[in-house]
Structures are given as structure tokens and as C-alpha cells.
Motif scaffolding. Structure first.
Motif, PDB file in Angstrom:
ATOM      1  N   THR A 455       0.831  -1.208   0.000  1.00 28.68           N
ATOM      2  CA  THR A 455       0.000   0.000   0.000  1.00 28.68           C
ATOM      3  C   THR A 455       0.860   1.250   0.000  1.00 28.68           C
ATOM      4  OG1 THR A 455      -1.760  -1.161   1.180  1.00 28.68           O
ATOM      5  CG2 THR A 455      -1.823   1.241   1.234  1.00 28.68           C
ATOM      6  N   ARG A 456       1.909   1.228   0.810  1.00 26.16           N
ATOM      7  CA  ARG A 456       2.775   2.422   0.921  1.00 26.16           C
ATOM      8  C   ARG A 456       3.489   2.717  -0.395  1.00 26.16           C
ATOM      9  NH1 ARG A 456       4.308   6.457   0.664  1.00 26.16           N
ATOM     10  NH2 ARG A 456       5.563   7.780   2.036  1.00 26.16           N
ATOM     11  N   PHE A 457       3.986   1.677  -1.040  1.00 31.13           N
ATOM     12  CA  PHE A 457       4.656   1.889  -2.326  1.00 31.13           C
ATOM     13  C   PHE A 457       3.657   2.330  -3.390  1.00 31.13           C
ATOM     14  CE2 PHE A 457       8.149  -0.653  -0.497  1.00 31.13           C
ATOM     15  CZ  PHE A 457       9.231   0.098  -0.925  1.00 31.13           C
ATOM     16  N   LEU A 458       2.487   1.720  -3.418  1.00 32.73           N
ATOM     17  CA  LEU A 458       1.469   2.102  -4.398  1.00 32.73           C
ATOM     18  C   LEU A 458       1.020   3.544  -4.210  1.00 32.73           C
ATOM     19  CD1 LEU A 458      -0.613  -1.184  -4.289  1.00 32.73           C
ATOM     20  CD2 LEU A 458       0.485  -0.275  -6.341  1.00 32.73           C
ATOM     21  N   ARG A 459       0.941   3.991  -2.970  1.00 32.54           N
ATOM     22  CA  ARG A 459       0.471   5.345  -2.699  1.00 32.54           C
ATOM     23  C   ARG A 459       1.369   6.390  -3.363  1.00 32.54           C
ATOM     24  NH1 ARG A 459       0.865   6.116   3.124  1.00 32.54           N
ATOM     25  NH2 ARG A 459      -0.698   4.459   3.169  1.00 32.54           N
ATOM     26  N   ASP A 460       2.642   6.081  -3.501  1.00 33.45           N
ATOM     27  CA  ASP A 460       3.549   7.030  -4.137  1.00 33.45           C
ATOM     28  C   ASP A 460       3.876   6.658  -5.570  1.00 33.45           C
ATOM     29  OD1 ASP A 460       3.679   8.960  -2.236  1.00 33.45           O
ATOM     30  OD2 ASP A 460       5.762   8.644  -1.671  1.00 33.45           O
ATOM     31  N   GLY A 461       3.049   5.792  -6.168  1.00 36.01           N
ATOM     32  CA  GLY A 461       3.123   5.592  -7.608  1.00 36.01           C
ATOM     33  C   GLY A 461       3.832   4.356  -8.101  1.00 36.01           C
ATOM     34  N   ALA A 462       4.398   3.524  -7.222  1.00 38.59           N
ATOM     35  CA  ALA A 462       5.092   2.322  -7.676  1.00 38.59           C
ATOM     36  C   ALA A 462       4.102   1.277  -8.169  1.00 38.59           C
ATOM     37  CB  ALA A 462       5.945   1.748  -6.545  1.00 38.59           C
ATOM     38  N   CYS A 463       4.596   0.333  -8.961  1.00 42.61           N
ATOM     39  CA  CYS A 463       3.853  -0.887  -9.273  1.00 42.61           C
ATOM     40  C   CYS A 463       4.320  -1.970  -8.306  1.00 42.61           C
ATOM     41  CB  CYS A 463       4.123  -1.328 -10.703  1.00 42.61           C
ATOM     42  SG  CYS A 463       3.440  -0.227 -11.955  1.00 42.61           S
ATOM     43  N   PRO A 621      11.383  -5.255  13.023  1.00 44.42           N
ATOM     44  CA  PRO A 621      10.180  -4.956  13.805  1.00 44.42           C
ATOM     45  C   PRO A 621      10.215  -5.702  15.140  1.00 44.42           C
ATOM     46  CG  PRO A 621       9.670  -6.027  11.683  1.00 44.42           C
ATOM     47  CD  PRO A 621      11.113  -6.246  11.977  1.00 44.42           C
ATOM     48  N   ASP A 622       9.281  -5.349  15.996  1.00 43.06           N
ATOM     49  CA  ASP A 622       9.043  -6.130  17.213  1.00 43.06           C
ATOM     50  C   ASP A 622       7.558  -6.067  17.547  1.00 43.06           C
ATOM     51  OD1 ASP A 622       9.539  -7.686  19.478  1.00 43.06           O
ATOM     52  OD2 ASP A 622       9.742  -5.914  20.763  1.00 43.06           O
ATOM     53  N   ALA A 623       6.991  -7.222  17.784  1.00 39.98           N
ATOM     54  CA  ALA A 623       5.616  -7.329  18.289  1.00 39.98           C
ATOM     55  C   ALA A 623       4.608  -6.572  17.427  1.00 39.98           C
ATOM     56  CB  ALA A 623       5.554  -6.837  19.727  1.00 39.98           C
ATOM     57  N   VAL A 624       4.662  -6.812  16.112  1.00 38.18           N
ATOM     58  CA  VAL A 624       3.645  -6.253  15.221  1.00 38.18           C
ATOM     59  C   VAL A 624       2.469  -7.231  15.236  1.00 38.18           C
ATOM     60  CG1 VAL A 624       3.139  -5.418  12.902  1.00 38.18           C
ATOM     61  CG2 VAL A 624       5.456  -5.205  13.830  1.00 38.18           C
ATOM     62  N   ILE A 625       1.569  -6.989  16.142  1.00 37.70           N
ATOM     63  CA  ILE A 625       0.511  -7.963  16.415  1.00 37.70           C
ATOM     64  C   ILE A 625      -0.724  -7.705  15.552  1.00 37.70           C
ATOM     65  CG2 ILE A 625      -1.033  -8.846  18.198  1.00 37.70           C
ATOM     66  CD1 ILE A 625       1.167  -8.213  20.249  1.00 37.70           C
ATOM     67  N   ARG A 626      -1.151  -6.473  15.474  1.00 33.11           N
ATOM     68  CA  ARG A 626      -2.379  -6.147  14.764  1.00 33.11           C
ATOM     69  C   ARG A 626      -2.227  -6.427  13.263  1.00 33.11           C
ATOM     70  NH1 ARG A 626      -4.437  -0.307  15.957  1.00 33.11           N
ATOM     71  NH2 ARG A 626      -3.949  -1.115  18.052  1.00 33.11           N
ATOM     72  N   ALA A 671       6.000  -0.647   7.233  1.00 32.69           N
ATOM     73  CA  ALA A 671       5.898  -0.267   5.821  1.00 32.69           C
ATOM     74  C   ALA A 671       6.583   1.066   5.547  1.00 32.69           C
ATOM     75  CB  ALA A 671       4.425  -0.192   5.409  1.00 32.69           C
ATOM     76  N   GLU A 672       6.456   2.000   6.478  1.00 28.38           N
ATOM     77  CA  GLU A 672       7.084   3.317   6.277  1.00 28.38           C
ATOM     78  C   GLU A 672       8.597   3.196   6.238  1.00 28.38           C
ATOM     79  OE1 GLU A 672       6.712   6.975   5.081  1.00 28.38           O
ATOM     80  OE2 GLU A 672       4.917   5.948   5.808  1.00 28.38           O
ATOM     81  N   ALA A 673       9.139   2.357   7.104  1.00 34.25           N
ATOM     82  CA  ALA A 673      10.590   2.159   7.108  1.00 34.25           C
ATOM     83  C   ALA A 673      11.038   1.437   5.836  1.00 34.25           C
ATOM     84  CB  ALA A 673      11.002   1.362   8.343  1.00 34.25           C
ATOM     85  N   ALA A 674      10.275   0.413   5.417  1.00 34.41           N
ATOM     86  CA  ALA A 674      10.616  -0.310   4.192  1.00 34.41           C
ATOM     87  C   ALA A 674      10.540   0.623   2.984  1.00 34.41           C
ATOM     88  CB  ALA A 674       9.674  -1.501   4.006  1.00 34.41           C
ATOM     89  N   ILE A 690      17.302  -0.713  10.600  1.00 30.27           N
ATOM     90  CA  ILE A 690      16.427   0.234  11.286  1.00 30.27           C
ATOM     91  C   ILE A 690      15.510  -0.564  12.204  1.00 30.27           C
ATOM     92  CG2 ILE A 690      14.575   1.926  11.027  1.00 30.27           C
ATOM     93  CD1 ILE A 690      15.718   2.709   8.366  1.00 30.27           C
ATOM     94  N   ASN A 691      15.581  -0.292  13.486  1.00 30.01           N
ATOM     95  CA  ASN A 691      14.679  -0.937  14.434  1.00 30.01           C
ATOM     96  C   ASN A 691      13.381  -0.145  14.514  1.00 30.01           C
ATOM     97  OD1 ASN A 691      16.638  -2.811  14.986  1.00 30.01           O
ATOM     98  ND2 ASN A 691      17.299  -1.868  16.908  1.00 30.01           N
ATOM     99  N   VAL A 692      12.264  -0.831  14.282  1.00 35.64           N
ATOM    100  CA  VAL A 692      10.946  -0.211  14.437  1.00 35.64           C
ATOM    101  C   VAL A 692      10.232  -1.040  15.496  1.00 35.64           C
ATOM    102  CG1 VAL A 692       8.845   0.555  13.288  1.00 35.64           C
ATOM    103  CG2 VAL A 692      10.992   0.492  12.008  1.00 35.64           C
ATOM    104  N   ASP A 693      10.542  -0.723  16.761  1.00 33.16           N
ATOM    105  CA  ASP A 693      10.094  -1.568  17.871  1.00 33.16           C
ATOM    106  C   ASP A 693       9.616  -0.775  19.080  1.00 33.16           C
ATOM    107  OD1 ASP A 693      12.462  -0.522  18.789  1.00 33.16           O
ATOM    108  OD2 ASP A 693      13.547  -2.428  18.845  1.00 33.16           O
TER     109      ASP A 693
END
Length: 702
Positions: A455-463, A621-626, A671-674, A690-693
Motif C-alpha cells: 500500500t505504501r509503495f502504491l500510494r507514491d506511484g510504484a507498481c 520490527p518487534d511485536a507487530v501484532i495487529r 511499511a514506512e521504514a521499508a 532500522i529498528n521499528v520496535d
């Protein structure tokens, strides 16, 4: 090549029939009837191509200033598509003011000047810009007018035998005007011809279509359909039993899809310029008939005839020798030669006030036995360019059946391509989004992090290509994203990252659908929790198969595609790692050590990829539960048991409160970090994590 293969009959033209619904039409007002008629015409590709043609109606409206009734021309506005437009796609102009513009016209040299007067005729502050074809509708004294470019009609309009065929089909009911570029002068020529021939029911415009009229919306629609059907039937009679384009010379290659998947990334890599290209492959029957024919090279070199076709496809296609497709030096030479040819064409034809030369790379690439490949800076434009060249193929087939195919004169073609009005339209277009022209493949694309990343990549125009072992789930995500971002830009494929054949097939699919890969997000994963004594060999191997071997295989097969982008700014690999890759975790040794192996693989690949412009980075990442499929299974229960808490809401609270920032980590955060690591914003970062935790001191990397 045997005699039978040479004599395969030509593909016939489709013959349209009326789709008018009287019951539906009875519920519509005058403007809605115009829209209904337009949508019916434009949604039928036997009638007109995407964005092609225009329709109009002269309607009585109340002037918002005077309160008096006035005649208003409703006509398709600039840049619209009659098949998908809504009411706001029409320009509305005072008819009396349009007729009064002739006081400012002194001859053909005034065509561009006359366009500047159209905004002064706008009714009710309508912001939709008027089309260059507006005078064709305004100067005709008829209530309803259609101007369309169906293949069967253009085949007549672009043939040396077209005028005679027009007479043979309609016997004077339909007139003929010689080629004249769209504009006010053509409108005057048309009006004067109709005035001099009061019984005429329509006019063939050499090179670019037919215009016809009637007193009601239904009558106009059915008249248009009838004329196209007449032309198609006439051409089919002349094509019947004879081979198209001189007969077959090269048969369709049964491996053409694989050949295209191999060829497209290599061509894309050679098409350097300001922006990256996206590809579209077509091996439809018409394309294969044409590229495999005796007359293929002769006709291809002529280019297209209709301005609508030409503006999408350039002066001529690039033709490739199917025996030399594995030779990179040959491909590079051919692309360079095309750019040189285009540059010479520009220099021969340029005017003192011509805009600067645009991208010189080929748009259409034709390969005997393989088909048609088209390139553009976005996927939709690449697809449409292919469709327009498909229209051109049909036109050539029909034109040659009744005479000689006539392409646009080179100078006239240039003057259309570099028309100052066309340049002004291009300048008005919004700037492209930052990731337009990029292709991302996301493994585990149906999961929470994978879908959020796509979704993040598509939002800025990628395929984006979603690769997931659960094809049903991947298709569901694809459908949702296509509804949001459009069908052209997202694909899905079933792929188990532990199966090398499936991984290889996924990248071949990305190459064939879009032209290659610029960004790999290796995200497919599993999780398990067990003490060392409880860890079976099967469990250990399963973790390493997915998290270590899977990352290895996806990167290995992405690498040849990523290397192709070196001359265009490079490429990016993003591994979705884990906090557990850098911080030891009791009771999860198989998972944590496999993640650590993947992270170290990324660092090794950062060294290997740098000379080829490939950056390799990691998000932990850490504990991405949702939204996570991993956390919806046994892993949730196992980690809750390990921490001696309830696996329900307590688990999320546990991980939130454990973090330094006391915040939940969501798929969108990863997704934002990726996205950042995949974009040019991180162009000078490789080998990084990059730690996103939400903050975990154990996972601090320094």
C-alpha cells in the motif's frame, strides 16, 4: 514454412451492433442522454480506442446571468475518455459565441490562435478545457454529432483506396475530406463541405476518422454504429480467404512468454533517461499475425497513420531480430540506434519554436514470433501504447486489403507530436509521484506487513507484485489494492519462498508484467516458540527454510533484475528482520537464529551489491501484532505462555508496556521504514538496520 501456414486467413474486423436500451434512455435528461451515448460508444473497443473520439449535443440551457434560454454546446473536453467519463468531462460553451469566433479567423495559420478564444466561450464557469476538435462540432448545424476513430474506419481513411471504398460502401451518403490536422480550419472545411452537399449524412476525414450526425441521441448513436458496421463488413469481404500482410513468415514461438520475461528487463535497463520505464507485453493474435508476416518490416517502418495512434506510439517501432535476443551488445546497439534515429528525425523536422526534444527511447518494440512490447513511464500508458499499436495493426490490415497503407507524412507527424498546444497540455499535467516507474516485489504480500508495505509503495506511484504462498489471500489483497489504486499497477502470484522454481517463476512474472524489479521487500515469514529440548529438527528446518533459505532464494533470483538498474540509479533490497535477530530470546532459538542468519545475509549482500548499485538494508520490527497472520496462530499462544500472560488483549499491553516509548508497533510503521529504504531518500544507505520496535534496549545495534 509450409504452404498451409502461409495461407492462414486474416483476422476479421469485429462488426458492432447497437446496445441502446430504450427503457434506460427514457429515464435520462438531455445531458444524461449525451453521457449515456458517449459511454456506450467509448466502452466498445470496436467503436473507438481509449481516449479517442468525441461526442456533442447542442442543448437549451438557462443562462445564469440573464435568466434567458440559450443554446449551449456540450462536447467532450480535452483529455477525457468517452467510455469512462462523467458529466464533468464535457466542456460547455455558448453556441452563439462559438459561431462568432469566425470574425477572428483569417486562414489556416490561425488554427493555434483560435484555440485561445475557446475559453472565452465557456458557459457557466465550466473548468473543463475545450478540445481541439470543438470547432468540428460547433460549426456543424446539427443537434447531435459523433466523431470516432474505429479501426475499420481508419483503415479506409489511411488507404490509397479509401476514397473509392467510401463511395462503394455508401454511394455518396458519406463524403470524403483530404487530410487536415484537427483544428478550426478543419471545422470550416467540414462545414463548407456539408453546406455544398446537403444530402450527406457524414464525412470521412482522411487519416483520422469519421464524423456523423442526427437529430436525436439515439439516432446519432445508431447511425455511428451502422457506419462502422458497414465499413467492417466491407473490409471483411475483401479479407475473406486471404492471408494478411502477405502471409506468414515466422510462426509464433511457444516459449514467447518466457522470452518476453527475459527480454524486457534487459531492454528496460538500456532505456536510460530522466525516468525509468515500465513495460507491457502483448502476444494477442493480431500482434502475432503482424510481427510474423511477410510485410512486417515494410509496414512497421512506415509508422502509424491516425494522430491518436501516433501520439502514443512514436514515429516508428523498434524491430528486433528474434535470433539475437540473448545478445546484450546487440540489444544495446539497437536501442542506441533508435535514439539516434529519433534525434535525427527531430533535427530534420524541428521548427524554430519547437519544444525541446523529448525522450528518444522507443515506445513500441516488435519481435517476430514473440509479439509486441511497449514501454512508458507508467504502466497504464505502456498498456495503452500497446493497445493503440494494436489498433494501428488492424488499420494496416484493412488498408492493405483495399489499396496501399498510407502513414502520416514525417513532417506532419512531427508537427503533431511537437505541436505547441500538445506541449501546453503536457505542461499542465501534474508532476508524477516519486515512485512512478519503480517496480516492487513483496514476499508475504498477503500478510499485515506485506499488504501495508505494498500500500505504501502504491500510494507514491510504484507498481507492486504481491507474492504469497496463499494465492487466495494474495488475490484478495490485490483486488482491494486494485480498487484503490487501479488494476494496472498491482499483481499477485502464488509463491512459496522455499521452492526455487516458484521463486524463479515469480520474478519472471514480474518481468513479464512490468519489465523487471527495482525493489525487493523480503518479508515472507513464520514464527515458532519452543525450548531447545522441544525444538524438533522439522521445526528447526522449517524456520531456516523460510527465514534463511527463503530470503536467500528470493534475493538470488531478484539479483539479475536488480543489476539491470545500475545505470538508472540502482536498486534496493529490504529484508524484514526482527528484534529477535539482534536480541536473544529464550524459547525461540530456531526463529531468532534464523532471523539472525537472514540479517547477516543482508550485510553480506550489501557488500556484494554495492558495485552494481544494489543497496541492501534491514527493518527489524518487534511485536507487530495487529493484522499479522503470524500472531493469529500458535506464535501468539506460545509467546503468551512464555511470558505467563493471557493471549488476549493482555499480550498487546505486555509488548506495548515493555517498549521504551510505550506504543504499539503497527504494520504501517514497518511499511514506512521499508518504503524509505526502498526509495531514493535513502540512496546513500546500505548495510544498515532500522529498528521499528517502539524502543527495546536489548536490540540497540550500537
Amino acid at each position: 514454412m509450409n504452404a498451409e501456414s502461409k495461407l492462414i486467413a486474416a483476422i476479421p474486423f469485429a462488426v458492432p451492433t447497437s446496445r441502446w436500451d430504450d427503457a434506460l434512455a427514457a429515464t435520462l435528461g438531455p445531458a444524461e442522454l449525451l453521457l449515456y451515448r458517449s459511454n456506450l460508444l467509448g466502452s466498445d473497443l470496436t467503436v473507438t480506442n481509449f481516449g479517442g473520439g468525441n461526442t456533442s449535443a447542442k442543448l437549451i440551457e438557462t443562462d445564469p446571468l440573464s435568466g434567458k434560454e440559450v443554446e449551449v454546446l456540450w462536447v467532450k473536453g480535452s483529455g477525457g475518455d468517452i467510455g469512462s467519463m462523467k458529466l464533468d468531462g464535457f466542456s460547455t460553451l455558448y453556441q452563439d459565441r462559438l459561431l462568432g469566433l469566425e470574425a477572428h479567423y483569417s486562414g489556416p495559420d490561425d488554427d493555434d490562435k483560435m484555440v485561445g478564444y475557446l475559453p472565452h466561450c465557456t458557459f457557466n464557469l465550466n473548468s473543463r478545457a475545450a478540445s481541439i476538435d470543438t470547432p468540428l462540432h460547433a460549426l456543424l448545424p446539427f443537434a447531435h454529432v459523433d466523431h470516432v476513430h474505429p479501426d475499420a474506419i481508419i483503415a479506409l481513411a489511411a488507404s490509397s483506396g479509401g476514397e473509392a471504398a467510401t463511395q462503394a460502401i455508401w454511394g455518396g451518403r458519406i463524403g470524403w475530406l483530404p487530410w487536415k490536422r484537427p483544428g478550426y480550419t478543419l471545422g470550416v472545411m467540414l462545414r463548407d463541405f456539408v453546406a455544398a452537399n446537403p444530402g450527406v449524412e457524414g464525412v470521412m476525414l482522411a487519416g483520422h476518422g469519421i464524423i456523423c450526425w442526427a437529430d436525436s441521441a439515439k439516432a446519432c448513436y445508431e447511425h455511428t454504429i451502422e457506419l462502422i458496421a458497414d465499413a467492417a463488413t466491407y473490409l471483411n469481404d475483401r479479407l475473406a480467404g486471404r492471408p494478411a500482410f502477405g502471409g506468414r513468415k515466422v510462426a509464433a514461438n511457444p516459449d514467447r512468454a518466457a522470452i518476453a520475461a527475459d527480454l524486457m528487463p534487459r531492454l528496460r535497463g538500456f532505456m536510460t533517461g530522466a525516468r525509468r520505464k515500465l513495460g507491457h507485453f502483448s502476444d494477442d493474435a493480431a500482434a502475432l499475425e503482424f510481427v510474423g508476416s511477410v510485410d512486417f518490416e515494410r509496414l512497421s517502418a512506415l509508422g502509424t497513420s491516425c494522430p491518436d495512434h501516433f501520439l502514443r506510439t512514436k514515429i516508428a517501432p523498434l524491430m528486433l531480430d528474434p535470433a539475437r535476443l540473448q545478445d546484450d551488445a546487440y540489444l544495446a546497439e539497437q536501442v542506441a540506434a533508435y535514439r539516434a534515429m529519433y534525434g535525427a528525425y527531430y533535427e530534420r523536422c524541428r521548427r524554430p519554436n519547437s519544444p525541446a526534444m523529448r525522450d528518444a527511447n522507443p515506445v513500441v518494440v516488435l519481435v517476430p514470433g514473440v509479439g509486441r512490447i511497449t514501454f512508458a513511464t507508467d504502466k497504464t500508458t505502456a498498456r495503452l501504447a500497446g493497445e493503440f499499436y494494436g489498433n494501428a495493426i488492424n488499420v494496416m490490415r484493412g488498408a492493405e486489403a483495399i489499396g496501399d497503407y498510407i502513414a502520416l507524412d514525417e513532417q506532419e507527424a512531427f508537427d503533431i507530436e511537437y505541436w505547441l498546444l500538445e506541449e501546453a497540455k503536457l505542461q499542465r499535467m501534474p508532476a508524477p509521484k516519486p515512485m512512478v516507474g519503480r517496480i516492487a516485489l513483496v514476499t508475504g504480500g498477503a500478510g499485515g506487513i506485506g499488504a501495508a508495505t505494498a500500500t505504501r509503495f502504491l500510494r507514491d506511484g510504484a507498481c507492486v507484485v504481491l507474492a504469497d504462498r496463499d494465492m487466495a489471500a494474495a488475490e484478495q489483497v490485490r483486488a482491494e489494492l486494485a480498487g484503490q489504486f487501479g488494476q494496472d499497477v498491482v499483481r499477485a502470484i502464488g509463491c512459496d519462498v522455499t521452492d526455487e522454481a516458484q521463486v524463479e517463476a515469480a520474478f519472471a512474472y514480474a518481468a513479464r508484467e512490468f519489465g523487471g524489479v527495482d525493489i525487493l521487500v523480503a518479508n515472507a515469514g513464520i514464527a515458532s516458540s519452543a525450548t531447545i529440548e522441544q525444538t524438533t529438527l522439522d521445526l528447526w528446518n522449517r524456520n531456516y527454510d523460510v527465514l534463511a533459505k527463503g530470503y536467500f532464494l528470493t534475493t538470488k533470483h531478484a539479483w539479475p533484475l536488480l543489476r539491470r538498474m545500475k545505470e538508472q540509479g540502482g536498486a534496493s533490497v529490504v529484508f524484514i528482520g526482527s528484534k529477535n535477530a539482534v536480541a536473544a530470546a529464550a524459547g525461540a532459538s530456531a526463529y531468532a537464529s534464523a532471523k539472525a542468519a537472514a540479517n547477516h545475509l543482508a550485510r553480506c549482500l550489501a557488500l556484494e551489491g554495492a558495485p552494481d548499485g544494489i543497496r541492501v538494508n534491514i527493518v527489524n520490527p518487534d511485536a507487530v501484532i495487529r493484522g499479522s497472520r503470524i500472531w493469529s496462530g500458535d506464535w501468539r499462544k506460545e509467546r503468551a505462555a512464555s511470558n505467563k500472560i493471557d493471549p488476549g488483549d493482555e499480550l498487546e499491553a505486555h509488548y506495548r508496556n515493555r517498549s521504551l516509548l510505550k506504543r504499539d508497533v503497527l504494520p504501517e510503521d514497518i511499511a514506512e521504514a521499508a518504503y524509505w529504504l526502498g526509495s531514493d531518500a535513502s540512496a546513500k544507505s546500505t548495510g544498515n538496520m532500522i529498528n521499528v520496535d517502539a524502543g527495546n534496549v536489548q536490540a540497540f545495534t550500537r
